[in-house]
Design a protein around this motif. Structure first.
Motif, PDB file in Angstrom:
ATOM      1  N   UNK A  84       1.010  -1.425   0.135  1.00 39.06           N
ATOM      2  CA  UNK A  84       0.168  -0.062  -0.035  1.00 39.06           C
ATOM      3  C   UNK A  84       0.913   1.376  -0.025  1.00 39.06           C
ATOM      4  N   UNK A  85       1.934   1.167   0.671  1.00 36.34           N
ATOM      5  CA  UNK A  85       2.725   2.464   0.759  1.00 36.34           C
ATOM      6  C   UNK A  85       3.444   2.588  -0.719  1.00 36.34           C
ATOM      7  N   UNK A  86       3.891   1.600  -1.292  1.00 35.08           N
ATOM      8  CA  UNK A  86       4.625   1.548  -2.674  1.00 35.08           C
ATOM      9  C   UNK A  86       3.478   2.410  -3.547  1.00 35.08           C
ATOM     10  N   UNK A  87       2.427   1.715  -3.443  1.00 34.27           N
ATOM     11  CA  UNK A  87       1.491   1.917  -4.856  1.00 34.27           C
ATOM     12  C   UNK A  87       0.569   3.307  -4.360  1.00 34.27           C
ATOM     13  N   UNK A  88       0.093   3.588  -3.192  1.00 36.35           N
ATOM     14  CA  UNK A  88      -0.609   4.700  -2.678  1.00 36.35           C
ATOM     15  C   UNK A  88      -0.093   5.623  -2.068  1.00 36.35           C
ATOM     16  N   UNK A  89       1.151   5.479  -1.476  1.00 37.85           N
ATOM     17  CA  UNK A  89       1.879   6.433  -0.627  1.00 37.85           C
ATOM     18  C   UNK A  89       1.297   6.710   0.680  1.00 37.85           C
ATOM     19  N   UNK A  90       0.614   5.557   1.096  1.00 38.45           N
ATOM     20  CA  UNK A  90       0.009   5.762   2.755  1.00 38.45           C
ATOM     21  C   UNK A  90       0.006   4.350   3.121  1.00 38.45           C
ATOM     22  N   UNK A  91      -0.104   4.191   4.344  1.00 35.40           N
ATOM     23  CA  UNK A  91       0.078   2.939   4.858  1.00 35.40           C
ATOM     24  C   UNK A  91      -1.155   2.173   4.847  1.00 35.40           C
TER      25      UNK A  91
END
Length: 411
Positions: A84-91
Motif C-alpha cells: 500500500x505504501x509503494x502504490x498509494x503512498x500511504x500505509x
C-alpha cells in the motif's frame, strides 16, 4: 516426525534470508519505506515459523500457538502495508491496524477464555484474508500498473481465497479439531506449512521484481536529472521538449526561454564555488516558481545556463514570465553573498508554432539572449520570429562560438 515437518523447519531459514535481503535494500534506499515493511514481514515469518517448530516439542503449546498465529498474521500486515505504501503512498493503518488488533483479541479469546483451535485459526485466517483483499483493491486502483503489479494483486487475491478455502476444506475433510494434539500431522497443519512456503516465496519474487524495477526507474531518472538543482539536465530536457514540440501547433503555440546568470565567473571567483552553486540553485527555484501553474519543462543546459519550454503559451505570455523571472531573481538574497551585491540574470525568449526543430527554436532564443547581454544584461530580449544574425550587436556575434546547437556556458 514426517517430511512435512522438514518443510516447517526450512521456513525460518528461507524467511531470514528474505528478511535480510529486504533490510539491505532498505538501508541503501531509506526513502523506500515499503522495503522496510517487507523486511519486517519476513522477520515475523522467521519468529512465527520458529515458534511453530518449537511447539512440536512442548506439551502445553496453546500460548505458543497463539503467539505463532499473531506473528503469522503480522506477515500479512506488513506485506500489505508495504504494498500500500509503494502504490498509494500511504500505509492504510486506519483500516489495517483495527483488523490486526481484532485478530489478536480473537486469538486471546479462543486461546485462553474459550479455547478452540478451529476458532483461533479461523479468526487469524479471516483477518489476514481481509487485509490481503483490501490491499489488492488499493493496488489495483493505483496508476500505471504493469504486469508485475497485476501479479501482486492476483497473488493477494489468491492468498485470501486460499486462507478461507483452507478452513472450509479442513473442516469438511477432518471435522472440527478439538485439541492441540490433533493439529500435528493434520490437513489443517500441513496445508498451512505448504501454503506458507508457496505464498511467501511468490510474494518475495514479486516484491524483489518491484524493488528492481523501482531501482532501474530511479537510475533512469537520475540520468536525466541535474543533481545540483533537481531539474532536467541537457539530455532530459531535450527528450521531453522534443516530445512537446510535436504537439505544438499555430493554434497551440509554445514559448521557450534561455536564462543565463550575469557575470557568474565573478561570483565564483569572489565568493567561491559553493556559493556559486547556491546561486544556480536559486535561479532554478525562481524559474520553477514563476511557471508553477504551467506544464513547464525546465532544464539546465550547463554551467549557469537554463532553458524552459512552456507549452500552450504564446510569445507575449512567455515574455511576461521571463520578466517575472528576471525581476524575482534580482530581488533574491543568496546565502554567502552580502545584500549590497546583486546577482542578475539575462533572458532570451522566443515563440514557436511547432513547424520547426527544437534546435532552431533554441538557436533563436539564444540569439535573443546575446542581445540582452549586449544591451547591458539584467533584462529580457525577445525574438518572436527568426531574424538574421546581421541584426545582432557586433560584440555578441563575435563572442558566439559554434557549438552545433549545443549552447556553451557564458560568463
Amino acid at each position: 516426525m514426517d517430511n512435512s515437518y522438514l518443510l516447517l523447519a526450512t521456513l525460518p531459514l528461507v524467511s531470514a534470508i528474505l528478511g535480510v535481503t529486504f533490510l539491505f535494500l532498505w538501508r541503501r534506499h531509506r526513502q523506500s519505506v515499503h522495503l522496510l515493511n517487507w523486511s519486517l514481514m519476513y522477520a515475523c515469518a522467521v519468529l512465527g515459523s520458529s515458534i511453530g517448530v518449537a511447539r512440536l516439542f512442548l506439551e502445553n503449546s496453546a500460548p505458543f500457538s497463539f503467539t505463532a498465529n499473531a506473528l503469522l498474521v503480522g506477515v500479512a500486515f506488513f506485506a500489505v502495508r508495504g504494498a500500500t505504501l509503494r502504490h498509494a503512498g500511504r500505509s492504510g493503518d486506519a483500516i489495517m491496524v483495527p483488523i490486526y488488533l481484532a485478530t489478536i483479541v480473537g486469538g486471546v479469546w479462543f486461546g485462553f477464555v474459550e479455547p478452540s483451535v478451529i476458532g483461533r485459526g479461523t479468526v487469524s485466517s479471516v483477518g489476514a484474508a481481509a487485509m490481503f483483499l483490501i490491499a489488492a483493491g488499493t493496488v489495483w486502483k493505483a496508476r500505471d500498473l504493469d504486469r508485475v503489479d497485476q501479479l501482486v494483486v492476483l497473488t493477494f487475491v489468491l492468498t485470501a481465497a486460499t486462507l478461507i478455502g483452507r478452513l472450509v476444506v479442513s473442516y469438511l475433510h477432518e471435522g472440527p479439531i478439538q485439541s492441540e494434539a490433533e493439529v500435528m500431522g493434520s490437513f489443517w497443519s500441513v496445508s498451512l506449512r505448504v501454503f506458507s512456503t508457496l505464498s511467501w516465496f511468490a510474494m518475495a519474487v514479486l516484491f524483489l521484481l518491484q524493488a528492481t524495477k523501482d531501482l532501474m526507474k530511479d537510475l533512469a531518472a537520475q540520468s536525466l536529472t541535474d543533481p545540483l538543482t533537481g531539474v532536467y539536465n541537457r539530455r532530459g530536457f531535450f527528450a521531453v521538449a522534443e516530445r512537446l514540440m510535436r504537439d505544438t501547433t499555430p493554434a497551440a503555440p509554445a514559448a521557450l526561454l534561455i536564462c543565463d546568470i550575469d557575470h557568474f565567473k565573478g561570483v565564483n571567483d569572489t565568493f567561491g564555488h559553493r556559493v556559486g552553486d547556491t546561486v544556480i540553485q536559486g535561479l532554478a527555484e525562481v524559474m520553477q516558481e514563476a511557471a508553477k501553474d504551467l506544464d513547464c519543462t525546465i532544464g539546465r543546459l550547463g554551467g549557469e545556463e537554463f532553458v524552459a519550454f512552456l507549452p500552450a503559451t504564446n510569445f507575449g505570455q512567455g515574455r511576461a514570465i521571463a520578466e517575472d523571472i528576471c525581476k524575482s531573481f534580482t530581488m533574491r538574497l543568496h546565502v554567502g553573498i552580502p545584500p549590497p551585491h546583486i546577482i542578475t540574470v539575462s533572458i532570451g525568449v522566443t515563440g514557436t508554432s511547432g513547424d520547426e526543430s527544437l534546435d532552431a527554436v533554441i538557436e533563436r532564443a539564444d540569439r535573443a539572449l546575446y542581445r540582452a547581454k549586449g544591451e547591458g544584461r539584467n533584462r529580457v530580449a525577445g525574438a518572436a520570429l527568426p531574424f538574421p544574425a546581421d541584426d545582432l550587436p557586433r560584440a555578441a556575434t563575435t563572442r558566439r562560438q559554434p557549438t552545433d546547437s549545443k549552447i556553451a556556458g557564458r560568463r
